[in-house]
Design a protein around this motif. Sequence first.
Motif, PDB file in Angstrom:
ATOM      1  N   VAL A 259     -57.875  47.266  30.375  1.00 30.71           N
ATOM      2  CA  VAL A 259     -56.662  46.560  31.464  1.00 30.71           C
ATOM      3  C   VAL A 259     -56.172  47.074  31.531  1.00 30.71           C
ATOM      4  O   VAL A 259     -54.388  46.930  30.603  1.00 30.71           O
ATOM      5  N   PRO A 260     -55.174  46.440  33.180  1.00 24.03           N
ATOM      6  CA  PRO A 260     -54.160  47.735  33.458  1.00 24.03           C
ATOM      7  C   PRO A 260     -52.795  47.024  32.594  1.00 24.03           C
ATOM      8  O   PRO A 260     -52.751  45.765  32.221  1.00 24.03           O
ATOM      9  N   ARG A 261     -51.491  48.431  32.613  1.00 20.59           N
ATOM     10  CA  ARG A 261     -50.571  47.812  31.674  1.00 20.59           C
ATOM     11  C   ARG A 261     -49.832  46.803  32.683  1.00 20.59           C
ATOM     12  O   ARG A 261     -50.087  47.033  34.201  1.00 20.59           O
ATOM     13  N   THR A 262     -49.284  46.148  32.792  1.00 19.39           N
ATOM     14  CA  THR A 262     -48.087  44.849  32.920  1.00 19.39           C
ATOM     15  C   THR A 262     -46.512  45.608  34.149  1.00 19.39           C
ATOM     16  O   THR A 262     -46.892  45.109  35.074  1.00 19.39           O
ATOM     17  N   ASP A 263     -46.190  47.258  33.586  1.00 17.54           N
ATOM     18  CA  ASP A 263     -45.099  47.407  34.875  1.00 17.54           C
ATOM     19  C   ASP A 263     -46.153  47.917  35.707  1.00 17.54           C
ATOM     20  O   ASP A 263     -45.898  47.745  36.479  1.00 17.54           O
TER      21      ASP A 263
ATOM     22  N   GLU B  17     -39.972  36.553  36.702  1.00 20.91           N
ATOM     23  CA  GLU B  17     -40.489  36.512  35.872  1.00 20.91           C
ATOM     24  C   GLU B  17     -41.497  35.426  35.844  1.00 20.91           C
ATOM     25  O   GLU B  17     -42.686  35.323  35.467  1.00 20.91           O
ATOM     26  N   ARG B  18     -41.734  34.785  37.270  1.00 24.95           N
ATOM     27  CA  ARG B  18     -42.921  34.385  37.542  1.00 24.95           C
ATOM     28  C   ARG B  18     -44.281  34.778  37.962  1.00 24.95           C
ATOM     29  O   ARG B  18     -45.040  34.421  37.728  1.00 24.95           O
ATOM     30  N   VAL B  19     -43.780  35.937  38.315  1.00 20.97           N
ATOM     31  CA  VAL B  19     -45.274  37.049  38.141  1.00 20.97           C
ATOM     32  C   VAL B  19     -44.952  37.582  37.237  1.00 20.97           C
ATOM     33  O   VAL B  19     -46.014  37.766  37.478  1.00 20.97           O
ATOM     34  N   LYS B  20     -44.199  38.207  36.598  1.00 18.57           N
ATOM     35  CA  LYS B  20     -44.578  38.755  35.352  1.00 18.57           C
ATOM     36  C   LYS B  20     -45.905  37.434  34.284  1.00 18.57           C
ATOM     37  O   LYS B  20     -46.918  38.035  33.846  1.00 18.57           O
ATOM     38  N   THR B  21     -45.366  35.554  34.800  1.00 18.36           N
ATOM     39  CA  THR B  21     -46.411  35.377  33.601  1.00 18.36           C
ATOM     40  C   THR B  21     -47.800  35.060  35.003  1.00 18.36           C
ATOM     41  O   THR B  21     -48.407  34.714  33.515  1.00 18.36           O
ATOM     42  N   VAL B  22     -48.296  35.313  35.857  1.00 20.76           N
ATOM     43  CA  VAL B  22     -49.308  35.393  36.357  1.00 20.76           C
ATOM     44  C   VAL B  22     -50.417  36.006  35.882  1.00 20.76           C
ATOM     45  O   VAL B  22     -51.038  36.380  35.940  1.00 20.76           O
ATOM     46  N   VAL B  23     -49.477  37.448  36.029  1.00 17.10           N
ATOM     47  CA  VAL B  23     -49.735  38.892  35.293  1.00 17.10           C
ATOM     48  C   VAL B  23     -50.004  39.008  34.578  1.00 17.10           C
ATOM     49  O   VAL B  23     -51.221  38.770  33.823  1.00 17.10           O
ATOM     50  N   THR B  24     -49.599  38.413  32.834  1.00 11.27           N
ATOM     51  CA  THR B  24     -49.316  38.094  31.217  1.00 11.27           C
ATOM     52  C   THR B  24     -51.677  37.350  31.840  1.00 11.27           C
ATOM     53  O   THR B  24     -51.761  37.506  30.983  1.00 11.27           O
TER      54      THR B  24
ATOM     55  N   ALA C 190     -44.923  43.190  43.746  1.00 10.15           N
ATOM     56  CA  ALA C 190     -43.486  43.166  44.122  1.00 10.15           C
ATOM     57  C   ALA C 190     -43.226  42.951  45.013  1.00 10.15           C
ATOM     58  O   ALA C 190     -41.946  42.327  44.787  1.00 10.15           O
ATOM     59  N   ALA C 191     -43.615  42.410  46.073  1.00 15.61           N
ATOM     60  CA  ALA C 191     -42.720  42.144  47.309  1.00 15.61           C
ATOM     61  C   ALA C 191     -43.121  40.464  46.375  1.00 15.61           C
ATOM     62  O   ALA C 191     -42.453  39.679  46.859  1.00 15.61           O
ATOM     63  N   ALA C 192     -43.392  39.466  45.743  1.00 10.68           N
ATOM     64  CA  ALA C 192     -43.367  38.667  45.381  1.00 10.68           C
ATOM     65  C   ALA C 192     -42.724  37.632  44.635  1.00 10.68           C
ATOM     66  O   ALA C 192     -42.133  37.089  44.253  1.00 10.68           O
ATOM     67  N   THR C 193     -42.055  38.862  44.019  1.00  7.70           N
ATOM     68  CA  THR C 193     -41.234  39.121  42.926  1.00  7.70           C
ATOM     69  C   THR C 193     -39.724  38.901  43.867  1.00  7.70           C
ATOM     70  O   THR C 193     -39.091  38.373  43.411  1.00  7.70           O
TER      71      THR C 193
END
Length: 434
Positions: free
Chosen positions: A12-16, A34-41, A25-28
């Motif tokens: 599983v790819p790392r979060t960073d 934080e919203r993008v990170k939640t989707v990634v998680t 990155a563009a979506a952030t």
Amino acid sequence: MGEGTVDPRRRVPRTDALLADPLLAAATVTLGRERVKTVVTRAQERARRGEIDPEDVRDVAVAALPAPGPRAVLNATGVVLHTNLGRAPLSAAAVAAVTAAAGHTDVELDLNTGRRARRGRDALDALAGAVPDAQAVHVVNNGAAALVLAATALAAGREIVVSRGELVEIGDGFRLPDLLESTGARLREVGTTNRTTVADYAAAIGPQTGFVLKVHPSNFQITGFTAATGVRELATLGVPVVADIGSGLLTADPLLPDEPDAASTLRAGATLVTASGDKLLGGPQAGLLLGDAELVDRLRRHPLARALRVDKLTLAALAATLHHRDTPTRTALHAHPGALRQRVERLRDRLGADGRKAEVVPAVAVVGGGGAPGVELDSWALSLPERYAAPLRTGDQPVLGRVVRGRLLLDLRCVPADADEAVRAAVLRVPEDD
């Protein structure tokens, strides 16, 4: 798990690493990190549970990104003031004024003296200049608020005399009687649904009368055996007359002969006129109050006025709208049918060259937004199969039309002329029928 077998969860790819992906990155920028990170998680957790392959985490996360909102929509419905699309689009001048006012601004400061100044003086002066018949003006945050402020200041614990035929519902289940009674006023209903005479009003006026309310039924019509009492007659009754004209027309427009305007209503004898800023005026959402100087000052100083105060961005947009009256709303209302037909024909021809078949058909546009009911505007539309409706509505550049008898009609009346190419591109993005 046998020797040499790698646990899929380790792939599983790392979060960073995911957040560094160009699309994520563009979506952030628009959605926030934080919203993008939640989707990634969430996508990573699905991979760890075995619901998706680790190699698909990035694509799943990108697909799950929420659309930034609100989204710009091309209004091809033929409804000039579409409530669900935010009513009046702002003019370029108003947009520029909002941008300028987004930072620190002299909204309540006199730069020459360095002292506090009247809040929103540019917008208020422009409004007063647009309607010289008003002795004074004030602005609150929407049309309903303007009426609530008037009712609270003039009739709390007293009576408002109003025709039964004018007790309207203003949308989303909100009804005028409930709105007015929430101020502590009592309604004295007179007349009938279809007929109310000046004698009906006169018989109801007494020591407990706060004011007579005249409401323009701007979102419906009653025809047939009807009678209504105008402001000029009501002004002879010896009590304040508050006229809610609704749609924000400041001066008469020959295109809308039955729509009351603020200037004419004041000349007819209204003590106070209330209206909306984001309808026929073509500005931001705001409640306009115009009329007697002593009364307007009383409303301005009422404690409730503070709670209904407009922000600096609204004041900036309103001032620009009043200084530059050539708004998108006015342009759409007064668009010539011949010019609209030419635009639609050019669009049809270009789509035809791209291999997409479309037709040019006559259409009927309306004012909308609770204004000028019954007025029909001759227009022209591009006709496409109904299957185009959903993909155009949900595409990268949403285009909203209307479906009539199995065909999607795209009326260009409310679409800026320089956006015709965007409509064409949106149509071409819809997959062709197999």
